[in-house]
Design an enzyme around this catalytic site. Structure first.
Site, mmCIF file in Angstrom:
data_model
loop_
_atom_site.group_PDB
_atom_site.id
_atom_site.type_symbol
_atom_site.label_atom_id
_atom_site.label_comp_id
_atom_site.label_asym_id
_atom_site.label_seq_id
_atom_site.Cartn_x
_atom_site.Cartn_y
_atom_site.Cartn_z
ATOM 1 N N ASP A 158 0.808 -1.219 0.000
ATOM 2 C CA ASP A 158 0.000 0.000 0.000
ATOM 3 C C ASP A 158 0.843 1.272 0.000
ATOM 4 O O ASP A 158 0.321 2.381 0.060
ATOM 5 C CB ASP A 158 -0.941 0.018 1.208
ATOM 6 C CG ASP A 158 -0.187 0.079 2.531
ATOM 7 O OD1 ASP A 158 1.046 -0.124 2.519
ATOM 8 O OD2 ASP A 158 -0.837 0.327 3.568
ATOM 9 N N LYS A 218 12.753 40.866 -11.399
ATOM 10 C CA LYS A 218 11.610 40.227 -12.054
ATOM 11 C C LYS A 218 10.315 40.546 -11.327
ATOM 12 O O LYS A 218 10.306 40.849 -10.139
ATOM 13 C CB LYS A 218 11.804 38.706 -12.104
ATOM 14 C CG LYS A 218 11.735 38.018 -10.750
ATOM 15 C CD LYS A 218 11.988 36.534 -10.837
ATOM 16 C CE LYS A 218 11.943 35.896 -9.446
ATOM 17 N NZ LYS A 218 12.278 34.473 -9.466
#
Length: 309
Positions: free
Chosen positions: A37, A191
């Site tokens: 699992d 930026k």
């Protein structure tokens, strides 16, 4: 003096092998597996009672790497290790280091809480996204710098008219250290983002005409900022543009962005295993740096010189 034992997590198995080789002893024996699992299981296959153990694991994605590290710590504590020292070349979730807007997690602090609650006694890492993350810990933190690796590489390039560039305002402090060491100037690429991983505009503050430019940053993810900066610097008259980034996450279209950019080369470390390849990407190993640090810590020697470029 207690003996040293080195162990590797799955996420940094290759780098751990190199660190062990440089240190001069093999990795300790352990078992890491998953149940059907996906549940992770970790155990030590040799006694570590009274030992100084060094657990080598970067916490990049997937989150299984973080969980495995926590299990490694817990198992070492329950096996009566004397000290549990984490060697985390890349400290994941470091970009979430503050509450910059309402209703968000400070994930870098949460990661610090988890490793301490599990039982870690020391953390060794390199180029944290923000220096102040060291203050999230109540255990000793050894914050190494990749400049120890990059400076010799840059020296061997024998470039004239050298100038360093920050791909964004946040990396100016790191870039200034390189510029100071090489007695060179620096410029900044400012930026503006629309949203995460998407740049709206960028401009260069400074003159790069006929200069050999070296961009420096701690993390390269999608390579959007770095390649945009490289292209802009080239347009502004740079003779050549290279980039040195410590942690190569390189997700999404990063490899394509690098290949199609104006970069001459991108130099990264092996703090994170590369997912792909590019003729422009070169890897400098962190193994000698961390092996030296482990020797100094175990021998109770100063490691201050490893914080300097």
């Amino acid at each position: 003096m207690s003996s040293v034992k080195l162990f590797a997590g799955v996420g940094s198995s290759s780098l751990a092998e190199q660190i062990a080789q440089k240190y001069g002893q093999p990795l300790g024996k352990s078992t890491s597996k998953k149940f059907s699992d996906g549940e992770i299981y970790y155990s030590y296959d040799e006694s570590i009672r009274g030992c100084d153990v060094f657990l080598i694991q970067s916490t990049h994605g997937p989150s299984d790497n973080i969980l495995e590290l926590l299990l490694m710590i817990d198992a070492a504590k329950r096996a009566s290790a004397k000290t549990i020292n984490l060697v985390v070349p890349y400290y994941g979730y470091a970009r979430q280091d503050r509450k910059d807007k309402p209703r968000v997690s400070i994930a870098a602090k949460l990661m610090a809480n988890l490793v301490q609650a599990a039982g870690a006694t020391r953390l060794m890492t390199c180029d944290l996204h923000a220096d102040q993350i060291q203050g999230f810990f109540d255990i000793p933190v050894d914050h190494l710098v990749a400049g120890m690796i990059f400076v010799p590489y840059i020296n061997n390039l024998n470039l004239d008219n050298l100038i360093f560039a920050a791909p964004d305002v946040g990396s100016t402090k790191r870039v200034r250290e390189f510029a100071k060491f090489f007695k060179a100037d620096m410029v900044v690429c400012d930026k503006h983002r629309k949203r995460a991983n998407e740049i709206a505009s960028m401009q260069v503050i400074g003159d790069v005409t006929d200069k050999n430019v070296i961009l420096v940053d701690d993390i390269i993810d999608t390579a959007g900022t770095l390649t945009k900066a490289a292209n802009l610097l080239k347009e502004k008259g740079a003779k050549s543009v290279r980039a040195f980034c410590t942690h190569a996450i390189l997700s999404g279209s990063a490899y394509e962005n690098v290949d199609n950019s104006s970069l001459e080369e991108l130099v990264v470390t092996d703090s994170i295993p590369l997912k792909g390849s590019s003729d422009k990407i070169h890897v400098a190993s962190m193994a000698p740096l961390f092996a030296d640090a482990i020797k100094r810590i175990h021998g109770h020697q100063s490691i201050s010189k490893l914080f300097e470029q």
